[in-house]
Design an enzyme around this catalytic site. Structure first.
Site, PDB file in Angstrom:
ATOM      1  N   GLY A 245       5.192  -0.718   2.599  1.00 39.38           N
ATOM      2  CA  GLY A 245       5.817  -1.236   1.563  1.00 39.38           C
ATOM      3  C   GLY A 245       6.957  -2.096   2.266  1.00 39.38           C
TER       4      GLY A 245
ATOM      5  N   GLU B 267       9.472  -7.245  -4.297  1.00 36.12           N
ATOM      6  CA  GLU B 267       9.423  -8.517  -3.453  1.00 36.12           C
ATOM      7  C   GLU B 267      10.544  -8.291  -2.284  1.00 36.12           C
ATOM      8  OE1 GLU B 267       8.676 -12.113  -5.068  1.00 36.12           O
ATOM      9  OE2 GLU B 267       7.697 -11.530  -6.619  1.00 36.12           O
TER      10      GLU B 267
ATOM     11  N   GLY C 161       1.445   3.508   2.432  1.00 39.05           N
ATOM     12  CA  GLY C 161       2.052   3.756   3.624  1.00 39.05           C
ATOM     13  C   GLY C 161       2.626   2.385   3.992  1.00 39.05           C
TER      14      GLY C 161
ATOM     15  N   GLN D 250      41.742  -6.371 -25.101  1.00 43.17           N
ATOM     16  CA  GLN D 250      41.934  -7.202 -23.833  1.00 43.17           C
ATOM     17  C   GLN D 250      40.769  -6.479 -22.980  1.00 43.17           C
ATOM     18  OE1 GLN D 250      45.133  -7.311 -21.229  1.00 43.17           O
ATOM     19  NE2 GLN D 250      45.089  -9.597 -21.497  1.00 43.17           N
TER      20      GLN D 250
ATOM     21  N   GLU E 111      27.629  -0.110 -22.309  1.00 44.68           N
ATOM     22  CA  GLU E 111      29.068   0.879 -22.447  1.00 44.68           C
ATOM     23  C   GLU E 111      29.778  -0.072 -23.620  1.00 44.68           C
ATOM     24  OE1 GLU E 111      31.199   1.046 -18.614  1.00 44.68           O
ATOM     25  OE2 GLU E 111      29.066   1.683 -17.819  1.00 44.68           O
TER      26      GLU E 111
ATOM     27  N   GLU F  21       0.777  -1.323  -0.021  1.00 41.14           N
ATOM     28  CA  GLU F  21       0.058  -0.104   0.075  1.00 41.14           C
ATOM     29  C   GLU F  21       0.726   1.162   0.049  1.00 41.14           C
ATOM     30  OE1 GLU F  21      -2.630  -0.338   3.419  1.00 41.14           O
ATOM     31  OE2 GLU F  21      -3.532  -2.407   2.765  1.00 41.14           O
TER      32      GLU F  21
ATOM     33  N   ASN G 164      17.900  -3.509   0.874  1.00 44.96           N
ATOM     34  CA  ASN G 164      18.205  -3.360   2.325  1.00 44.96           C
ATOM     35  C   ASN G 164      17.249  -4.537   3.001  1.00 44.96           C
ATOM     36  OD1 ASN G 164      19.618  -1.216   1.866  1.00 44.96           O
ATOM     37  ND2 ASN G 164      18.564   0.232   3.058  1.00 44.96           N
TER      38      ASN G 164
ATOM     39  N   GLY H 103       9.115 -16.414  -3.612  1.00 40.28           N
ATOM     40  CA  GLY H 103       9.101 -15.574  -4.902  1.00 40.28           C
ATOM     41  C   GLY H 103      10.367 -14.991  -5.141  1.00 40.28           C
TER      42      GLY H 103
HETATM   43  C1  LIG Z   1       7.132  -2.224 -10.620  1.00 33.79           C
HETATM   44  C2  LIG Z   1       6.689  -2.875  -9.204  1.00 33.79           C
HETATM   45  C3  LIG Z   1       5.935  -3.764  -9.160  1.00 33.79           C
HETATM   46  C4  LIG Z   1       5.496  -4.108  -7.870  1.00 33.79           C
HETATM   47  N1  LIG Z   1       4.562  -5.419  -7.916  1.00 33.79           N
HETATM   48  C5  LIG Z   1       4.194  -5.546  -6.638  1.00 33.79           C
HETATM   49  C6  LIG Z   1       3.079  -6.629  -6.514  1.00 33.79           C
HETATM   50  O1  LIG Z   1       2.706  -7.232  -7.364  1.00 33.79           O
HETATM   51  N2  LIG Z   1       2.334  -6.647  -5.103  1.00 33.79           N
HETATM   52  C7  LIG Z   1       2.827  -6.119  -4.181  1.00 33.79           C
HETATM   53  O2  LIG Z   1       2.278  -6.180  -3.092  1.00 33.79           O
HETATM   54  N3  LIG Z   1       3.797  -5.096  -4.225  1.00 33.79           N
HETATM   55  C8  LIG Z   1       4.221  -4.705  -5.303  1.00 33.79           C
HETATM   56  N4  LIG Z   1       5.138  -3.891  -5.439  1.00 33.79           N
HETATM   57  C9  LIG Z   1       5.487  -3.103  -4.402  1.00 33.79           C
HETATM   58  C10 LIG Z   1       7.061  -3.403  -3.997  1.00 33.79           C
HETATM   59  O3  LIG Z   1       7.315  -4.614  -3.126  1.00 33.79           O
HETATM   60  C11 LIG Z   1       7.453  -2.388  -2.849  1.00 33.79           C
HETATM   61  O4  LIG Z   1       7.780  -0.850  -3.757  1.00 33.79           O
HETATM   62  C12 LIG Z   1       8.716  -2.379  -2.199  1.00 33.79           C
HETATM   63  O5  LIG Z   1       8.500  -3.689  -1.147  1.00 33.79           O
HETATM   64  C13 LIG Z   1       9.336  -1.515  -1.366  1.00 33.79           C
HETATM   65  O6  LIG Z   1       8.281  -0.632  -0.706  1.00 33.79           O
HETATM   66  P1  LIG Z   1       8.291   0.634  -0.682  1.00 33.79           P
HETATM   67  O7  LIG Z   1       8.174   1.126  -2.077  1.00 33.79           O
HETATM   68  O8  LIG Z   1       7.121   1.384   0.015  1.00 33.79           O
HETATM   69  O9  LIG Z   1       9.554   1.700  -0.219  1.00 33.79           O
HETATM   70  P2  LIG Z   1       9.731   1.867   1.306  1.00 33.79           P
HETATM   71  O10 LIG Z   1       9.527   0.617   2.222  1.00 33.79           O
HETATM   72  O11 LIG Z   1       9.250   3.154   1.640  1.00 33.79           O
HETATM   73  O12 LIG Z   1      11.498   2.030   1.183  1.00 33.79           O
HETATM   74  C14 LIG Z   1      12.252   3.218   0.824  1.00 33.79           C
HETATM   75  C15 LIG Z   1      13.647   2.782   0.891  1.00 33.79           C
HETATM   76  O13 LIG Z   1      13.703   2.787   2.351  1.00 33.79           O
HETATM   77  C16 LIG Z   1      14.672   1.478   2.752  1.00 33.79           C
HETATM   78  N5  LIG Z   1      14.095   0.956   3.994  1.00 33.79           N
HETATM   79  C17 LIG Z   1      12.808   0.987   4.462  1.00 33.79           C
HETATM   80  N6  LIG Z   1      12.815   0.303   5.670  1.00 33.79           N
HETATM   81  C18 LIG Z   1      14.041   0.013   5.876  1.00 33.79           C
HETATM   82  C19 LIG Z   1      14.933  -0.459   7.093  1.00 33.79           C
HETATM   83  N7  LIG Z   1      14.194  -0.957   8.093  1.00 33.79           N
HETATM   84  N8  LIG Z   1      16.166  -0.596   6.949  1.00 33.79           N
HETATM   85  C20 LIG Z   1      16.692  -0.118   5.931  1.00 33.79           C
HETATM   86  N9  LIG Z   1      16.439   0.391   4.804  1.00 33.79           N
HETATM   87  C21 LIG Z   1      14.912   0.612   4.866  1.00 33.79           C
HETATM   88  C22 LIG Z   1      14.418   0.645   1.389  1.00 33.79           C
HETATM   89  O14 LIG Z   1      15.131  -0.436   1.087  1.00 33.79           O
HETATM   90  C23 LIG Z   1      14.276   1.628   0.308  1.00 33.79           C
HETATM   91  O15 LIG Z   1      15.592   1.870  -0.091  1.00 33.79           O
HETATM   92  C24 LIG Z   1       5.623  -3.680  -6.762  1.00 33.79           C
HETATM   93  C25 LIG Z   1       6.600  -2.118  -6.908  1.00 33.79           C
HETATM   94  C26 LIG Z   1       6.898  -1.921  -8.076  1.00 33.79           C
HETATM   95  C27 LIG Z   1       7.818  -0.574  -8.127  1.00 33.79           C
END
Ligand SMILES: Cc1cc2nc3c(=O)[nH]c(=O)nc-3n(C[C@H](O)[C@H](O)[C@H](O)COP(=O)(O)OP(=O)(O)OC[C@H]3O[C@@H](n4cnc5c(N)ncnc54)[C@H](O)[C@@H]3O)c2cc1C
Length: 391
Positions: free
Chosen positions: A143, A375, A141, A291, A348, A139, A379, A254
């Site tokens: 991820g 997925e 909020g 090379q 490149e 969602e 991190n 997955g």
């Molecule tokens: C093209 C695409 C397809 C997708 N398909 C699906 C799908 O089919 N189903 C589904 O449910 N989701 C799907 N997703 C969602 C995806 O799994 C999330 O985008 C992903 O898990 C990251 O969540 P976020 O985008 O909210 O980033 P955030 O969780 O906000 O993360 C932002 C940054 O903060 C870092 N971060 C967050 N928490 C921590 C921590 N505790 N320690 C260190 N670093 C941290 C992250 O590594 C990242 O660099 C998809 C996303 C994309 C872009």
């Protein structure tokens, strides 16, 4: 396939040695990808749309039901074959690969492990025949912190009413069935999360905005809107409150296939770079004779091989029912790192034309970026690996 225990005393099977069935399957998917998908990759990327006729061919070839038992109309294969399919498709088009990945390693995987006999009878034949599926956890909020999801499920007679919004849902534009995670008991925290099978036509369910993305553009990624969406209790997958287990188990598996997607992508970039280096002449000879270029190609090949070994190992551990969580995280982490590096280096090696849309490596470079995000971000993989190291 022999498990580690069964093969004790026998020579260990090399990870990349495929049996006859696996070889035939791999070669059929490779041929299909090169002959049927490759001619359309650029147009689909530009249009941001996957061709319906190719999707129909995925079903005909059994690519959308690899592990589904034959009694339900599936292929009766194993997880390793799903990984092989994703890898082969990704070498040509990582968008094609993720469509097959979500259907097999997330949705079908969850349905087969957690579904009742009735649920399997109702949905597996449809999914094997013509129905694309999607997996809706994220969602706006929540991820990385996926279990902080705010979609709610409220009991109402013999149904639940689902309300909330899902974001980033792969396959949503084409899908007929969605696994939707919602919290049915927020007081219990993540133990209230429940997994629902939601049909596209359900009143109160709408597929919203489609994202305009950097890479894997032909794979659809959409918002889902649930407004009092009525889902019968018989469509709860697993027990109410066990959705977090469904999510953890399916995502652990997955991500091996995402490792395969990134390995295939890197192999595709390497293959293009080798061909181009042989043909392109500068200073009176093919650039492959320098090379500097040879060492680049050799480093790329070593990286791809290492990623493949990690992915195959994790997949074979999973099929042998041995622990694989850390190995899966390592495979996904490493394969997405090297996919980005390999695709970048391929651009490149192509020089100026590599930077244009006339050659395929520019697209693979854009597609590679998603490996470190979905997925579980890089991190999150590192956190899993560290947890295993330190526990
Ligand atoms: C093209 C695409 C397809 C997708 N398909 C699906 C799908 O089919 N189903 C589904 O449910 N989701 C799907 N997703 C969602 C995806 O799994 C999330 O985008 C992903 O898990 C990251 O969540 P976020 O985008 O909210 O980033 P955030 O969780 O906000 O993360 C932002 C940054 O903060 C870092 N971060 C967050 N928490 C921590 C921590 N505790 N320690 C260190 N670093 C941290 C992250 O590594 C990242 O660099 C998809 C996303 C994309 C872009």
């Amino acid at each position: 396939m022999a498990t580690a225990l069964e093969s004790a005393g026998a020579p260990a099977r090399p990870l990349t040695a495929l049996n006859e069935e696996e070889l035939m399957f791999q070669s059929a998917v490779r041929q299909f990808a090169r002959e049927q998908i490759a001619p359309h990759v650029r147009q689909m990327d530009e249009a941001g749309l996957f061709r319906k006729d190719l999707l129909a061919q995925f079903f005909e070839l059994g690519l959308m039901s690899i592990e589904v038992p034959e009694e339900y109309g599936g292929q009766g294969g194993n997880f390793f074959q799903a990984v092989l399919a994703v890898e082969e498709l990704a070498a040509v088009d990582p968008s094609a690969a993720v469509i097959v990945d979500v259907q097999n390693t997330l949705v079908l995987n969850a349905l087969q492990r957690w579904g009742t006999d009735d649920q399997k009878r109702r949905y597996l034949p449809r999914l094997a025949r013509d129905t694309v599926s999607a997996y809706a956890l994220s969602e706006s909020g929540s991820g990385s912190d996926a279990f902080a999801l705010s979609t709610r499920a409220v009991e109402d007679g013999d149904s639940y009413l689902l309300t909330g919004r899902k974001l980033w849902i792969t396959n949503a534009y084409e899908a007929g069935l969605f696994l939707v995670f919602a919290n049915a008991n927020p007081a219990a925290g993540y133990r209230g999360i429940t997994c629902f099978m939601v049909e596209r036509e359900t009143p109160g369910f709408t597929v919203g905005k489609k994202e305009d993305k950097l890479g894997i553009r032909a794979s659809s990624t959409c918002e889902l809107i649930l407004e009092g969406c009525r889902v019968p209790k018989e469509n709860v997958l697993g027990q109410a409150g066990q959705g977090y287990k469904v999510a953890i188990e399916t995502l652990n598996e997955g991500r091996i296939a995402i490792g395969a997607q990134m390995t295939g992508l890197a192999q595709g970039a390497l293959d293009h770079a080798v061909c181009y280096a042989r043909e392109r002449k500068q200073f009176g000879k093919p650039i492959a004779e320098f090379q500097g270029i040879q060492f680049d190609l050799a480093r790329m090949a070593a990286s791809v091989e290492a990623a493949r070994l990690l992915v195959y190992n994790a997949a074979r551990l999973r099929d042998a029912r041995l622990p694989f969580t850390a190995e899966a995280a390592i495979a996904k982490y490493f394969a997405s790192e090297i996919a980005e590096q390999t695709a970048s280096r391929a651009v490149e090696i192509f020089g100026g034309v590599g930077f244009t849309r006339d050659y395929p490596v520019e697209k693979l470079y854009r597609d590679a970026k998603i490996g470190r995000i979905y997925e579980g971000t890089t991190n999150m993989q590192l956190a899993t690996i560290a947890k295993h190291l330190l526990s």
